[in-house]
Design a protein around this motif. Structure first.
Motif, short mmCIF file in Angstrom:
data_model
loop_
_atom_site.label_atom_id
_atom_site.label_comp_id
_atom_site.label_asym_id
_atom_site.label_seq_id
_atom_site.Cartn_x
_atom_site.Cartn_y
_atom_site.Cartn_z
N THR A 125 1.43 -1.19 -0.02
CA THR A 125 0.29 0.02 -0.01
C THR A 125 0.79 1.24 0.27
O THR A 125 1.07 1.77 -0.26
CB THR A 125 -0.79 -0.11 1.69
OG1 THR A 125 -1.83 -1.40 1.37
CG2 THR A 125 -2.06 1.13 0.92
N GLN A 167 -9.40 -1.79 11.88
CA GLN A 167 -8.50 -2.48 11.62
C GLN A 167 -8.50 -4.23 12.12
O GLN A 167 -7.92 -4.87 10.57
CB GLN A 167 -6.93 -2.26 11.95
CG GLN A 167 -5.45 -2.15 11.54
CD GLN A 167 -6.03 -1.31 9.87
OE1 GLN A 167 -6.23 -0.42 10.32
NE2 GLN A 167 -5.65 -1.85 9.28
N GLN A 201 -10.31 -6.54 9.88
CA GLN A 201 -10.29 -6.76 8.23
C GLN A 201 -10.16 -7.91 7.73
O GLN A 201 -9.59 -8.91 6.95
CB GLN A 201 -8.72 -5.91 7.46
CG GLN A 201 -9.52 -4.51 7.52
CD GLN A 201 -10.59 -4.40 6.18
OE1 GLN A 201 -11.00 -4.78 5.15
NE2 GLN A 201 -11.20 -4.16 6.86
N ASN A 202 -9.24 -8.14 8.60
CA ASN A 202 -9.13 -10.11 8.94
C ASN A 202 -10.20 -10.32 9.53
O ASN A 202 -9.91 -12.19 9.55
CB ASN A 202 -7.65 -10.08 10.11
CG ASN A 202 -6.39 -9.69 9.98
OD1 ASN A 202 -6.28 -8.89 9.31
ND2 ASN A 202 -6.39 -9.50 11.30
N SER A 212 -16.77 -6.27 4.98
CA SER A 212 -16.44 -5.63 5.55
C SER A 212 -16.68 -4.49 5.43
O SER A 212 -15.76 -3.61 4.25
CB SER A 212 -15.38 -6.24 6.46
OG SER A 212 -14.36 -6.13 5.28
N GLN A 225 -14.87 -0.52 5.05
CA GLN A 225 -13.43 -0.28 4.62
C GLN A 225 -12.06 -0.29 5.04
O GLN A 225 -12.33 0.31 6.39
CB GLN A 225 -13.96 1.49 3.39
CG GLN A 225 -13.63 0.33 2.01
CD GLN A 225 -13.83 2.23 1.16
OE1 GLN A 225 -14.15 2.63 1.57
NE2 GLN A 225 -12.97 2.14 0.35
N ARG A 226 -11.09 -0.46 4.90
CA ARG A 226 -9.65 -1.03 5.48
C ARG A 226 -10.16 0.54 6.16
O ARG A 226 -9.54 1.97 4.94
CB ARG A 226 -9.10 -1.21 5.00
CG ARG A 226 -7.82 -1.40 5.73
CD ARG A 226 -6.14 -2.05 4.62
NE ARG A 226 -6.34 -1.57 3.76
CZ ARG A 226 -4.99 -0.19 3.99
NH1 ARG A 226 -4.71 0.29 4.49
NH2 ARG A 226 -4.90 0.73 2.78
N ARG A 262 -7.87 3.96 6.49
CA ARG A 262 -5.98 4.10 6.36
C ARG A 262 -5.09 4.91 8.00
O ARG A 262 -6.10 5.31 8.52
CB ARG A 262 -6.37 5.67 5.59
CG ARG A 262 -7.06 4.43 4.09
CD ARG A 262 -6.45 5.59 3.17
NE ARG A 262 -7.53 7.05 2.71
CZ ARG A 262 -8.04 7.87 2.24
NH1 ARG A 262 -7.58 7.90 1.17
NH2 ARG A 262 -8.67 8.92 2.54
N THR A 263 -3.99 4.63 7.93
CA THR A 263 -2.88 4.74 8.34
C THR A 263 -2.07 6.49 8.53
O THR A 263 -2.53 6.80 7.23
CB THR A 263 -2.19 3.41 8.94
OG1 THR A 263 -1.30 3.87 7.77
CG2 THR A 263 -2.37 2.41 9.25
#
Lengths: 85, 141, 214
Positions: free
Chosen positions: B3, C52, C55-56, C102, C104-105, C107-108
């Motif tokens: 990413t 987060q 997501q798994n 799921s 949306q991931r 963002r960091t």
């Protein structure tokens, strides 16, 4: 070809009852999940269809705060069993 | 591709394009807004035009329905747009441009950039304190 | 001096970048949102890691989690006992079989800084390859000099003030030139159409006023 140019369909769900009062309902990330789990109606009746101002997601959004994607309308965060691995 | 790498590539590509088109030049931006030159305006129109044709095709060929953030009109749309426009004409920069200018060596862009962070922060504070209206969706993009 | 691209090349580049952004990152290209995310981190702190972690989760784990949460909230009560429940209704039709996604991931913060930093890099590469990379203390261009370089700090103040307006305005309108102007308008989103007309109009008026002052 005309279908390529039609406006984006705002409602991603075919379930339209009860009528949704919450202006965010159609783009709400929780929607898909709750619907797939079969529990959408329950949450909708309490929040989306009526007292949407009490929904934690709506409230945080209206305050301009980032809404955690896994925030449930009740204010609880959705966690799954293996989440602390 | 990780990413970070993808993100970095995108930013570099956008920065490069904006610089080459001329958006990072205060003079060029000013010429655009006073219609002294139609070049950048036309570039913008072409960009939007191509995308208008492209998005439906993307949707059509996507395996899953794309999850694109809706952008409805809300109570901040008009006023926010006007305020942004004045700021853009004064500083010559929209948020991405301030960074591109820095990359080109325009040290003065530091003032613009600081202002952008301060302005964003100020509005966040004001909205939480006084405005409390919904921006139309919880998705923020 | 950078030899600026002709209009058609610029247009294709803008569209190309926006489309590539979609294909590579799965989201609409929108820069002011990244500033918003950074400011949000400063003001409201780091997000809960559970988003987060989700997501798994497998589909089954997700659905089980929702059902558990529903039971916890509503206590397994029959929903037809809820005050506004219609007398009888058909079972909620399931979505046409797209399996539930799921959220949306998230963002960091690092991703955001990487993007902003790479915008700087993009500008740098452009200037370098055009042979015009040089440290300059004022924005390039004579018009700006004419207008603002009269007083020593006049130019800096204008840039700062302009920046504040840009930062506040883009957050208030929920978008900037990339998010609203490029992506939103091309998707015919009402908010983007209005915002773009507004910011463009205001910029034009301001620019003419500035020109009148010079």
């Amino acid at each position: 070809m005309r279908h390529l140019f039609k406006r984006e369909d705002p409602a991603r769900t075919s379930d339209r009852s009860p009528p949704l009062a919450c202006p965010h309902a159609r783009s709400c990330e929780m929607f898909d999940l709750l619907q797939a789990a079969g529990t959408l109606k329950t949450w909708q009746i309490r929040y989306c269809a009526g007292n949407y101002q009490t929904c934690a997601r709506y409230e945080m959004s209206a305050q301009g705060k980032p809404v955690p994607p896994n925030l449930l309308p009740s204010g609880q965060l959705l966690r799954f069993a293996g989440g602390d691995r | 591709m990780s990413t970070w790498l993808r993100t970095g590539l995108m930013g570099t590509g956008l920065g490069f394009a904006l610089s080459r088109i001329g958006f990072s030049s205060w003079d060029e931006v000013h010429r655009m807004f006073t219609f002294a030159s139609l070049r950048m305006l036309l570039a913008f129109v072409v960009g939007v035009g191509v995308l208008t044709l492209a998005w439906p095709l993307v949707r059509h060929f996507s395996r899953a329905t794309p999850r694109w953030s809706p952008r409805p009109i809300h109570r901040g749309t008009l006023a926010g747009g006007l305020i942004f426009g004045v700021g853009w004409a004064l500083s010559g920069a929209c948020p991405s441009i301030a960074l591109v200018q820095l990359g080109e060596g325009q040290a003065a862009a530091l003032f613009t950039l600081s202002g952008i962070f301060v302005g964003n922060w100020l509005y966040s504070w004001a909205h939480e304190r006084y405005f409390r209206w919904s921006a139309g969706s919880c998705i923020d993009d | 001096m950078i030899d600026h691209w002709p209009w058609w090349l610029g247009g294709l580049a803008l569209a190309g970048v926006a489309l590539t952004h979609w294909f590579l990152l799965g989201r609409q290209m929108a820069v002011s949102g990244r500033f918003t995310a950074i400011v949000n981190r400063w003001r409201f702190g780091a997000p809960d890691p559970s988003a987060q972690a989700l997501q798994n989760a497998s589909q089954a784990e997700l659905l089980a989690a929702i059902q558990a949460a529903t039971r916890a909230e509503f206590g397994g009560a029959d929903e037809s006992l809820a005050p506004n429940a219609p007398a009888s209704e058909p079972a909620a039709p399931r979505l046409p079989q797209e399996s539930p996604r799921s959220p949306q991931r998230p963002r960091t913060l690092t991703e955001h800084w990487v993007f902003l930093g790479s915008l700087v890099l993009g500008g740098c590469v452009s200037a370098l390859s055009a042979g015009s990379l040089e440290l300059s203390l004022v924005p390039t261009g004579e018009l700006f000099q004419k207008l603002f370089a009269g007083t020593p700090w006049g130019g800096a103040l204008i840039l700062l003030a302009g920046g504040v307006l840009v930062g506040a305005g883009t957050r208030m309108a929920s978008g900037c030139t990339s998010g609203h102007g490029l992506c939103g308008v091309s998707r015919l989103q009402p908010g983007s159409l209005l915002a773009t007309v507004a910011f463009f109009g205001a910029a034009v008026v301001t620019a003419f006023l500035l020109r009148g002052l010079s």
